[in-house]
Scaffold this motif. Structure first.
Motif, mmCIF file in Angstrom:
data_model
loop_
_atom_site.group_PDB
_atom_site.id
_atom_site.type_symbol
_atom_site.label_atom_id
_atom_site.label_comp_id
_atom_site.label_asym_id
_atom_site.label_seq_id
_atom_site.Cartn_x
_atom_site.Cartn_y
_atom_site.Cartn_z
ATOM 1 N N ALA A 1 6.598 5.752 -0.096
ATOM 2 C CA ALA A 1 5.574 6.801 -0.120
ATOM 3 C C ALA A 1 4.217 6.285 -0.604
ATOM 4 O O ALA A 1 3.183 6.581 0.010
ATOM 5 C CB ALA A 1 6.045 7.968 -0.984
ATOM 6 N N ASN A 2 4.193 5.528 -1.690
ATOM 7 C CA ASN A 2 2.915 5.039 -2.216
ATOM 8 C C ASN A 2 2.266 4.011 -1.298
ATOM 9 O O ASN A 2 1.043 3.974 -1.164
ATOM 10 C CB ASN A 2 3.077 4.460 -3.619
ATOM 11 C CG ASN A 2 3.224 5.533 -4.674
ATOM 12 O OD1 ASN A 2 2.935 6.701 -4.446
ATOM 13 N ND2 ASN A 2 3.666 5.139 -5.852
ATOM 14 N N GLU A 3 3.070 3.175 -0.651
ATOM 15 C CA GLU A 3 2.529 2.207 0.300
ATOM 16 C C GLU A 3 1.921 2.936 1.491
ATOM 17 O O GLU A 3 0.819 2.622 1.935
ATOM 18 C CB GLU A 3 3.619 1.243 0.777
ATOM 19 C CG GLU A 3 4.100 0.284 -0.284
ATOM 20 C CD GLU A 3 5.266 -0.570 0.187
ATOM 21 O OE1 GLU A 3 5.736 -0.410 1.327
ATOM 22 O OE2 GLU A 3 5.712 -1.418 -0.611
ATOM 23 N N THR B 1 -6.092 8.783 -6.722
ATOM 24 C CA THR B 1 -4.679 8.610 -7.087
ATOM 25 C C THR B 1 -4.426 8.319 -8.562
ATOM 26 O O THR B 1 -3.288 8.404 -9.009
ATOM 27 C CB THR B 1 -4.068 7.445 -6.289
ATOM 28 O OG1 THR B 1 -4.794 6.252 -6.601
ATOM 29 C CG2 THR B 1 -4.099 7.725 -4.794
ATOM 30 N N ASP B 2 -5.459 7.921 -9.299
ATOM 31 C CA ASP B 2 -5.314 7.471 -10.687
ATOM 32 C C ASP B 2 -4.523 6.167 -10.815
ATOM 33 O O ASP B 2 -3.991 5.855 -11.871
ATOM 34 C CB ASP B 2 -4.679 8.547 -11.586
ATOM 35 C CG ASP B 2 -5.653 9.644 -11.946
ATOM 36 O OD1 ASP B 2 -6.866 9.362 -12.009
ATOM 37 O OD2 ASP B 2 -5.203 10.792 -12.159
ATOM 38 N N TRP B 3 -4.424 5.405 -9.727
ATOM 39 C CA TRP B 3 -3.801 4.091 -9.793
ATOM 40 C C TRP B 3 -4.817 3.098 -10.332
ATOM 41 O O TRP B 3 -6.024 3.283 -10.202
ATOM 42 C CB TRP B 3 -3.366 3.607 -8.405
ATOM 43 C CG TRP B 3 -2.312 4.424 -7.727
ATOM 44 C CD1 TRP B 3 -1.359 5.200 -8.319
ATOM 45 C CD2 TRP B 3 -2.103 4.535 -6.316
ATOM 46 N NE1 TRP B 3 -0.571 5.787 -7.369
ATOM 47 C CE2 TRP B 3 -0.996 5.399 -6.137
ATOM 48 C CE3 TRP B 3 -2.718 4.002 -5.210
ATOM 49 C CZ2 TRP B 3 -0.498 5.724 -4.877
ATOM 50 C CZ3 TRP B 3 -2.237 4.326 -3.949
ATOM 51 C CH2 TRP B 3 -1.136 5.171 -3.787
ATOM 52 N N SER B 4 -4.325 2.010 -10.895
ATOM 53 C CA SER B 4 -5.224 0.936 -11.315
ATOM 54 C C SER B 4 -5.681 0.167 -10.069
ATOM 55 O O SER B 4 -5.099 0.303 -8.987
ATOM 56 C CB SER B 4 -4.502 -0.020 -12.262
ATOM 57 O OG SER B 4 -3.482 -0.720 -11.570
ATOM 58 N N LYS B 5 -6.708 -0.649 -10.249
ATOM 59 C CA LYS B 5 -7.209 -1.449 -9.131
ATOM 60 C C LYS B 5 -6.140 -2.427 -8.647
ATOM 61 O O LYS B 5 -5.940 -2.590 -7.442
ATOM 62 C CB LYS B 5 -8.470 -2.208 -9.552
ATOM 63 C CG LYS B 5 -9.189 -2.867 -8.412
ATOM 64 C CD LYS B 5 -10.529 -3.422 -8.850
ATOM 65 C CE LYS B 5 -11.377 -3.762 -7.648
ATOM 66 N NZ LYS B 5 -12.752 -4.082 -8.019
ATOM 67 N N SER B 6 -5.431 -3.046 -9.588
ATOM 68 C CA SER B 6 -4.407 -4.018 -9.190
ATOM 69 C C SER B 6 -3.237 -3.331 -8.476
ATOM 70 O O SER B 6 -2.705 -3.867 -7.500
ATOM 71 C CB SER B 6 -3.914 -4.824 -10.395
ATOM 72 O OG SER B 6 -3.321 -3.981 -11.346
ATOM 73 N N LYS B 7 -2.863 -2.134 -8.934
ATOM 74 C CA LYS B 7 -1.769 -1.412 -8.265
ATOM 75 C C LYS B 7 -2.193 -1.023 -6.846
ATOM 76 O O LYS B 7 -1.403 -1.141 -5.907
ATOM 77 C CB LYS B 7 -1.373 -0.165 -9.047
ATOM 78 C CG LYS B 7 -0.257 0.614 -8.378
ATOM 79 C CD LYS B 7 0.225 1.782 -9.204
ATOM 80 C CE LYS B 7 1.372 2.472 -8.466
ATOM 81 N NZ LYS B 7 2.043 3.458 -9.294
ATOM 82 N N THR B 8 -3.418 -0.569 -6.688
ATOM 83 C CA THR B 8 -3.917 -0.180 -5.371
ATOM 84 C C THR B 8 -3.885 -1.367 -4.417
ATOM 85 O O THR B 8 -3.381 -1.262 -3.290
ATOM 86 C CB THR B 8 -5.349 0.379 -5.480
ATOM 87 O OG1 THR B 8 -5.341 1.485 -6.385
ATOM 88 C CG2 THR B 8 -5.877 0.816 -4.138
ATOM 89 N N ARG C 1 1.555 -4.964 -0.060
ATOM 90 C CA ARG C 1 2.974 -4.738 0.252
ATOM 91 C C ARG C 1 3.142 -3.825 1.454
ATOM 92 O O ARG C 1 4.033 -4.021 2.277
ATOM 93 C CB ARG C 1 3.697 -4.149 -0.956
ATOM 94 C CG ARG C 1 3.918 -5.145 -2.056
ATOM 95 C CD ARG C 1 4.717 -4.539 -3.177
ATOM 96 N NE ARG C 1 4.864 -5.480 -4.269
ATOM 97 C CZ ARG C 1 5.331 -5.156 -5.450
ATOM 98 N NH1 ARG C 1 5.680 -3.910 -5.718
ATOM 99 N NH2 ARG C 1 5.452 -6.069 -6.393
ATOM 100 N N GLY C 2 2.291 -2.799 1.535
ATOM 101 C CA GLY C 2 2.366 -1.870 2.658
ATOM 102 C C GLY C 2 2.095 -2.564 3.981
ATOM 103 O O GLY C 2 2.788 -2.325 4.971
ATOM 104 N N LYS C 3 1.070 -3.430 4.004
ATOM 105 C CA LYS C 3 0.770 -4.181 5.231
ATOM 106 C C LYS C 3 1.935 -5.082 5.623
ATOM 107 O O LYS C 3 2.300 -5.160 6.798
ATOM 108 C CB LYS C 3 -0.499 -5.021 5.062
ATOM 109 C CG LYS C 3 -1.769 -4.218 5.092
ATOM 110 C CD LYS C 3 -3.009 -5.086 5.166
ATOM 111 C CE LYS C 3 -3.174 -5.946 3.948
ATOM 112 N NZ LYS C 3 -4.436 -6.700 3.928
ATOM 113 N N LYS C 4 2.513 -5.759 4.635
ATOM 114 C CA LYS C 4 3.650 -6.639 4.923
ATOM 115 C C LYS C 4 4.840 -5.841 5.438
ATOM 116 O O LYS C 4 5.487 -6.230 6.407
ATOM 117 C CB LYS C 4 4.054 -7.429 3.668
ATOM 118 C CG LYS C 4 3.125 -8.557 3.338
ATOM 119 C CD LYS C 4 3.632 -9.328 2.130
ATOM 120 C CE LYS C 4 2.702 -10.475 1.786
ATOM 121 N NZ LYS C 4 3.179 -11.226 0.617
ATOM 122 N N SER C 5 5.134 -4.721 4.784
ATOM 123 C CA SER C 5 6.255 -3.876 5.212
ATOM 124 C C SER C 5 6.019 -3.328 6.606
ATOM 125 O O SER C 5 6.928 -3.324 7.444
ATOM 126 C CB SER C 5 6.457 -2.712 4.242
ATOM 127 O OG SER C 5 6.849 -3.162 2.982
#
Length: 85
Positions: free
Chosen positions: A24-26, A47-54, A60-64
């Motif tokens: 979902a997040n990816e 989203t309130d995600w950190s820059k590194s998490k984003t 990871r999403g692109k790879k998946s």
């Protein structure tokens, strides 16, 4: 090129199904960045995600997406080849 052997509507369907099969997040990160054209900073605000998490989710999403789409297209190509033979 395997993708060019699949008509436009079927391409949209295949990509949509693969996209929905991501975590979902990816999927959300890819949607916000590539489809809705938000910047990294805008995604962080939304989203309130950190820059590194984003950035990690985008990577990871692109790879998946690539891996899953490759498998689907390989199967589709084999299916097309069997129709010809």
């Amino acid at each position: 090129d395997t993708l060019s052997s699949v008509d436009f509507e079927e391409r949209k369907y295949l990509i949509s199904n693969v996209f929905e099969s991501l975590h979902a997040n990816e999927s959300l990160a890819l949607d916000l960045f590539y489809l809705k054209e938000n910047s990294i900073n805008e995604i962080i605000e939304l989203t309130d995600w950190s820059k590194s998490k984003t950035k990690m989710l985008l990577l990871r999403g692109k790879k998946s997406l690539y891996n899953k789409l490759s498998k689907v297209l390989k199967y589709k190509l084999e299916e097309l080849l069997w129709m010809i033979i």
